[in-house]
Design an enzyme around this catalytic site. Structure first.
Site, short mmCIF file in Angstrom:
data_model
loop_
_atom_site.label_atom_id
_atom_site.label_comp_id
_atom_site.label_asym_id
_atom_site.label_seq_id
_atom_site.Cartn_x
_atom_site.Cartn_y
_atom_site.Cartn_z
N LYS A 13 -10.70 44.59 60.81
CA LYS A 13 -10.15 45.82 61.42
C LYS A 13 -10.01 46.92 60.37
CE LYS A 13 -6.38 43.69 62.87
NZ LYS A 13 -6.63 42.31 62.36
N ARG A 88 -0.28 44.44 69.77
CA ARG A 88 -0.44 43.02 69.47
C ARG A 88 0.25 42.13 70.48
NH1 ARG A 88 -1.25 43.46 63.57
NH2 ARG A 88 -1.40 41.38 62.77
N ARG A 127 -9.61 37.96 50.01
CA ARG A 127 -9.38 39.41 50.09
C ARG A 127 -8.56 39.92 48.90
NH1 ARG A 127 -6.68 41.94 55.27
NH2 ARG A 127 -5.14 40.33 54.88
N ARG A 159 -2.60 40.12 48.94
CA ARG A 159 -1.45 40.30 49.83
C ARG A 159 -0.59 39.04 49.86
NH1 ARG A 159 -3.29 42.99 55.45
NH2 ARG A 159 -2.04 41.32 56.33
N ARG A 170 -0.30 33.00 61.04
CA ARG A 170 -0.74 34.29 61.62
C ARG A 170 -1.81 34.06 62.67
NH1 ARG A 170 -2.54 36.93 56.31
NH2 ARG A 170 -3.35 38.64 57.59
P1 AP5 Z 1 -9.95 43.21 56.71
O1 AP5 Z 1 -10.76 44.36 57.15
O2 AP5 Z 1 -8.91 43.42 55.68
O3 AP5 Z 1 -9.34 42.43 57.98
P2 AP5 Z 1 -8.20 42.85 59.02
O4 AP5 Z 1 -8.71 42.57 60.37
O5 AP5 Z 1 -7.71 44.23 58.72
O6 AP5 Z 1 -7.13 41.72 58.64
P3 AP5 Z 1 -5.56 41.83 58.38
O7 AP5 Z 1 -5.17 40.61 57.59
O8 AP5 Z 1 -5.17 43.14 57.82
O9 AP5 Z 1 -5.03 41.69 59.82
P4 AP5 Z 1 -3.62 41.32 60.29
O10 AP5 Z 1 -3.73 41.70 61.70
O11 AP5 Z 1 -3.21 39.93 60.02
O12 AP5 Z 1 -2.67 42.16 59.32
P5 AP5 Z 1 -1.78 43.45 59.53
O13 AP5 Z 1 -1.74 44.16 58.25
O14 AP5 Z 1 -2.21 44.18 60.74
O15 AP5 Z 1 -10.98 42.07 56.20
C1 AP5 Z 1 -10.49 40.86 55.64
C2 AP5 Z 1 -11.39 40.46 54.45
O16 AP5 Z 1 -12.69 40.11 54.94
C3 AP5 Z 1 -11.61 41.58 53.42
O17 AP5 Z 1 -11.64 41.01 52.15
C4 AP5 Z 1 -12.98 42.16 53.79
O18 AP5 Z 1 -13.68 42.66 52.65
C5 AP5 Z 1 -13.72 40.95 54.37
N1 AP5 Z 1 -14.62 41.29 55.47
C6 AP5 Z 1 -14.43 42.20 56.46
N2 AP5 Z 1 -15.48 42.22 57.31
C7 AP5 Z 1 -16.35 41.29 56.87
C8 AP5 Z 1 -17.63 40.82 57.32
N3 AP5 Z 1 -18.23 41.35 58.42
N4 AP5 Z 1 -18.23 39.82 56.62
C9 AP5 Z 1 -17.65 39.30 55.51
N5 AP5 Z 1 -16.45 39.70 55.02
C10 AP5 Z 1 -15.80 40.68 55.69
O19 AP5 Z 1 -0.37 42.82 59.85
C11 AP5 Z 1 0.37 42.14 58.87
C12 AP5 Z 1 1.74 41.72 59.42
O20 AP5 Z 1 2.48 42.90 59.79
C13 AP5 Z 1 1.71 40.87 60.69
O21 AP5 Z 1 1.55 39.50 60.39
C14 AP5 Z 1 3.07 41.21 61.30
O22 AP5 Z 1 4.10 40.51 60.66
C15 AP5 Z 1 3.22 42.68 60.99
N6 AP5 Z 1 2.65 43.55 62.05
C16 AP5 Z 1 1.63 44.43 61.91
N7 AP5 Z 1 1.37 45.05 63.07
C17 AP5 Z 1 2.26 44.56 63.97
C18 AP5 Z 1 2.47 44.79 65.35
N8 AP5 Z 1 1.72 45.66 66.05
N9 AP5 Z 1 3.47 44.09 65.97
C19 AP5 Z 1 4.24 43.22 65.28
N10 AP5 Z 1 4.07 42.95 63.97
C20 AP5 Z 1 3.10 43.61 63.32
MG MG Z 2 -5.86 45.06 58.06
#
Ligand code: AP5
Ligand code: MG
Ligand code: ZN
Length: 214
Positions: A13, A88, A127, A159, A170
């Site tokens: 994402k 989410r 990552r 992270r 997660r």
């Molecule tokens: P990356 O692009 O970083 O993946 P991402 O989908 O952004 O993953 P996140 O870990 O950020 O998602 P998340 O939903 O768990 O975390 P968030 O910060 O939203 O890619 C990942 C890796 O893969 C990178 O190294 C990249 O280079 C590589 N990659 C990407 N594409 C690739 C490909 N095609 N091929 C190979 N490699 C690839 O949330 C964190 C926490 O915040 C949650 O757990 C929760 O506690 C809280 N939170 C956030 N939003 C909410 C909400 N709406 N409601 C409640 N709690 C929330």
């Molecule tokens: Mg992200």
């Protein structure tokens, strides 16, 4: 262009949001990034969110809904927005719908990135990100030119929630609370399913082709 990026942790994402920012000149609204900033700054919201995030659980709906509602009304969202990691839960999706109705805006697409669970674990454990400019990397799939260093010159970090045990939690939370949104947006006819297993640039091109076709 009003977009949602939907997908499990590690689906890409944040990676794909970077391309959409450049392409459409619209801001990324990442609730994860905003919550991490609040934790780092030690704000009351950050204090509340810290424990949930460290354990891999979701932060309460009312907290994130509040942040997104405020953010959507800022002037830079006038041309559109990319919601990354929100909604989410069904409650968050309903609240977003209410907010968009109030603002007289609709959604142009909900991009659902599909990636196998084994690949997600490999992506998240490898990552790295830049604490200064926020740019993301992967030690194997998207390595920095200089080892452990961002192109802005800052040392890369991992992270806190990218440890295997927290990653599993997660993923479970995603399956239970977020997956129902695929059906939700399928019914609303705004779902664009994208194969997120392909290479980063291929996924980027597939998303742009789907948005142009729509
Ligand atoms: P990356 O692009 O970083 O993946 P991402 O989908 O952004 O993953 P996140 O870990 O950020 O998602 P998340 O939903 O768990 O975390 P968030 O910060 O939203 O890619 C990942 C890796 O893969 C990178 O190294 C990249 O280079 C590589 N990659 C990407 N594409 C690739 C490909 N095609 N091929 C190979 N490699 C690839 O949330 C964190 C926490 O915040 C949650 O757990 C929760 O506690 C809280 N939170 C956030 N939003 C909410 C909400 N709406 N409601 C409640 N709690 C929330
Ligand atoms: Mg992200
Ligand atoms: Zn940087």
């Amino acid at each position: 262009m009003n977009l949602i990026l939907l997908g499990p942790p590690g689906a890409g994402k944040g990676t794909q949001a970077q391309y959409l920012i450049e392409r459409y000149g619209i801001p990324q609204i990442s609730t994860g990034d905003m919550l991490r900033a609040a934790v780092k700054a030690g704000t009351p919201m950050g204090v509340k969110a810290k424990e949930c995030m460290a354990s891999g659980a979701l932060v309460p709906d009312e907290v994130v809904i509040g942040i997104v509602k405020d953010r959507l009304q800022e002037p830079d969202c006038g041309k559109g927005f990319i919601l990354d990691g929100f909604p989410r839960t069904v409650a968050q999706a309903d609240a977003l719908q209410g907010c968009l109705d109030q603002l007289g805006r609709g959604l142009d697409g909900v991009i659902a990135l599909q990636v196998d669970e084994d690949a997600l674990v490999e992506r998240l454990t490898g990552r790295r990100s830049c604490p200064a400019c926020g740019l993301g990397y992967h030690i194997k799939f998207d390595p920095p030119t200089v080892a452990d260093t961002c192109r802005c010159g800052t040392g890369l970090v991992q992270r806190d929630d990218d440890r295997e045990e927290t990653i599993r939690k997660r993923l479970q939370v995603y399956r239970e609370q977020t997956m129902p949104l695929i059906e939700y947006y399928q019914q609303a006819e705004s779902l664009i399913v994208v194969d997120g297993m392909l290479e980063i640039e291929t996924v980027r091109d597939d998303i742009q082709a789907a948005l142009q076709a729509g």
